[in-house]
Design a protein around this motif. Structure first.
Motif, PDB file in Angstrom:
ATOM      1  N   TYR A 101       0.860  -1.178   0.000  1.00 31.67           N
ATOM      2  CA  TYR A 101       0.000   0.000   0.000  1.00 31.67           C
ATOM      3  C   TYR A 101       0.892   1.222   0.000  1.00 31.67           C
ATOM      4  O   TYR A 101       1.711   1.400   0.911  1.00 31.67           O
ATOM      5  CB  TYR A 101      -0.915  -0.012   1.231  1.00 31.67           C
ATOM      6  N   SER A 143      -3.533   8.598   5.060  1.00 31.41           N
ATOM      7  CA  SER A 143      -4.026   8.202   3.745  1.00 31.41           C
ATOM      8  C   SER A 143      -5.118   7.152   3.872  1.00 31.41           C
ATOM      9  O   SER A 143      -6.112   7.162   3.122  1.00 31.41           O
ATOM     10  CB  SER A 143      -2.872   7.665   2.894  1.00 31.41           C
ATOM     11  N   LEU A 144      -4.977   6.242   4.831  1.00 35.25           N
ATOM     12  CA  LEU A 144      -6.014   5.240   5.060  1.00 35.25           C
ATOM     13  C   LEU A 144      -7.322   5.892   5.492  1.00 35.25           C
ATOM     14  O   LEU A 144      -8.408   5.441   5.094  1.00 35.25           O
ATOM     15  CB  LEU A 144      -5.541   4.233   6.121  1.00 35.25           C
ATOM     16  N   GLU A 146      -8.304   8.854   4.618  1.00 29.48           N
ATOM     17  CA  GLU A 146      -8.875   9.442   3.415  1.00 29.48           C
ATOM     18  C   GLU A 146      -9.536   8.382   2.544  1.00 29.48           C
ATOM     19  O   GLU A 146     -10.613   8.607   1.974  1.00 29.48           O
ATOM     20  CB  GLU A 146      -7.774  10.163   2.623  1.00 29.48           C
ATOM     21  N   ASP A 147      -8.892   7.212   2.447  1.00 28.90           N
ATOM     22  CA  ASP A 147      -9.493   6.109   1.696  1.00 28.90           C
ATOM     23  C   ASP A 147     -10.798   5.659   2.348  1.00 28.90           C
ATOM     24  O   ASP A 147     -11.753   5.278   1.663  1.00 28.90           O
ATOM     25  CB  ASP A 147      -8.522   4.933   1.610  1.00 28.90           C
ATOM     26  N   GLN A 148     -10.822   5.684   3.667  1.00 34.42           N
ATOM     27  CA  GLN A 148     -12.035   5.299   4.379  1.00 34.42           C
ATOM     28  C   GLN A 148     -13.186   6.238   4.017  1.00 34.42           C
ATOM     29  O   GLN A 148     -14.319   5.805   3.803  1.00 34.42           O
ATOM     30  CB  GLN A 148     -11.784   5.334   5.885  1.00 34.42           C
ATOM     31  N   SER A 150     -13.436   8.016   1.224  1.00 35.00           N
ATOM     32  CA  SER A 150     -13.797   7.885  -0.191  1.00 35.00           C
ATOM     33  C   SER A 150     -14.378   6.519  -0.527  1.00 35.00           C
ATOM     34  O   SER A 150     -15.062   6.366  -1.538  1.00 35.00           O
ATOM     35  CB  SER A 150     -12.564   8.147  -1.067  1.00 35.00           C
ATOM     36  N   VAL A 153      -9.777   1.891  -1.990  1.00 30.65           N
ATOM     37  CA  VAL A 153      -8.371   1.680  -1.634  1.00 30.65           C
ATOM     38  C   VAL A 153      -7.631   1.179  -2.875  1.00 30.65           C
ATOM     39  O   VAL A 153      -8.074   0.233  -3.528  1.00 30.65           O
ATOM     40  CB  VAL A 153      -8.213   0.657  -0.493  1.00 30.65           C
ATOM     41  N   TYR A 154      -6.527   1.838  -3.167  1.00 30.50           N
ATOM     42  CA  TYR A 154      -5.667   1.394  -4.269  1.00 30.50           C
ATOM     43  C   TYR A 154      -4.428   0.747  -3.670  1.00 30.50           C
ATOM     44  O   TYR A 154      -3.699   1.375  -2.899  1.00 30.50           O
ATOM     45  CB  TYR A 154      -5.275   2.566  -5.160  1.00 30.50           C
ATOM     46  N   TYR A 184      -7.805  -2.166  -7.304  1.00 28.85           N
ATOM     47  CA  TYR A 184      -8.684  -1.136  -6.747  1.00 28.85           C
ATOM     48  C   TYR A 184      -9.805  -1.841  -5.972  1.00 28.85           C
ATOM     49  O   TYR A 184     -10.606  -2.567  -6.547  1.00 28.85           O
ATOM     50  CB  TYR A 184      -9.286  -0.269  -7.850  1.00 28.85           C
ATOM     51  N   THR A 186     -13.028  -1.496  -3.322  1.00 29.51           N
ATOM     52  CA  THR A 186     -14.024  -0.571  -2.779  1.00 29.51           C
ATOM     53  C   THR A 186     -14.502  -1.051  -1.421  1.00 29.51           C
ATOM     54  O   THR A 186     -14.667  -2.243  -1.181  1.00 29.51           O
ATOM     55  CB  THR A 186     -15.224  -0.444  -3.731  1.00 29.51           C
ATOM     56  N   LEU A 205     -13.121   1.183   6.317  1.00 32.77           N
ATOM     57  CA  LEU A 205     -12.121   0.193   5.967  1.00 32.77           C
ATOM     58  C   LEU A 205     -12.177  -1.043   6.854  1.00 32.77           C
ATOM     59  O   LEU A 205     -11.727  -2.093   6.458  1.00 32.77           O
ATOM     60  CB  LEU A 205     -10.723   0.813   6.055  1.00 32.77           C
TER      61      LEU A 205
END
Length: 223
Positions: A101, A143-144, A146-148, A150, A153-154, A184, A186, A205
């Protein structure tokens, strides 16, 4: 007369030595040319091409941020590799698969069994990848989060290995294999194209429900 005769003898010896030296240089250049021509001819006949990899799917069993900077993840991924060569076989002697990651490894490497891949053959691997309470850098924790928010997760599924080439009865030395497969994933109930997602009880997440994502993602291969 004696002096003149000695002078002529020295010239003859000098010219003979120079001719022998030129003969050796010419023979070496001819030998190099023959070797390069044979190598080019072999390449022209075999047309060597590196293996092709596809990340077919990924099943996420757990992906939990257990603290602001700690991640626990369990995956099972399906990787397919095809040998496009008609006359070259591939020995996979040591192949490790892991998830990363933002260029940080988040699972332990899983070692795949040694395998031989014949001409035009396809091999499918389905390894499990585990990472228990893996510490991540503080900026990755942000960053995690922010992914949570959105819901996407990439990450990358990576392969680090050693391969050998087989042509007839000849087997080459070991070559480094590096494969990067983008994935990717989701989260947060959004699912994968509307077909997958968590059950709504674990937003973001953190979840522990097995979800399978069909990816069919092409991979970048370096040998």
């Amino acid at each position: 007369m004696t002096t003149k005769d000695c002078g002529h003898d020295d010239d003859d010896h000098s010219g003979g030595g120079g001719g022998f030296f030129r003969l050796i240089i010419g023979a070496l250049l001819f030998l190099i040319f023959i070797v390069l021509f044979v190598v080019f001819l072999i390449w022209l006949i075999l047309r060597p091409t590196k293996p092709r990899f596809i990340l077919q799917d990924a099943t996420i069993y757990s992906f939990n941020v257990t603290s602001p900077n700690t991640l626990t993840a369990t995956f099972q991924v399906t990787l397919a590799t095809r040998n496009p060569n008609q006359r070259i076989g591939v020995y996979y002697e040591r192949v490790d698969v892991f998830a990363s990651y933002h260029n940080q490894q988040i699972t332990l490497p899983t070692r795949l069994p040694p395998t031989y891949q014949g001409h035009k053959d396809v091999i499918v691997w389905s390894p499990f990848l585990y990472g228990i309470s893996v510490p991540v850098a503080p900026y990755l924790g942000m960053s995690l989060q922010e992914d949570q928010n959105s819901g996407l997760v990439y990450m990358n599924i990576k392969i680090d290995g050693r391969v050998k080439w087989k042509v007839g009865t000849w087997i080459s030395g070991k070559y480094r294999l590096n494969v990067v497969c983008p994935a990717y994933i989701t989260f947060g109930g959004k699912g994968n194209n509307g077909n997958n997602g968590n059950n709504g009880n674990n937003p973001g997440l953190g979840f522990n429900t097995a979800i399978k994502y069909q990816l069919a993602s092409g991979c970048h291969v370096d040998v």
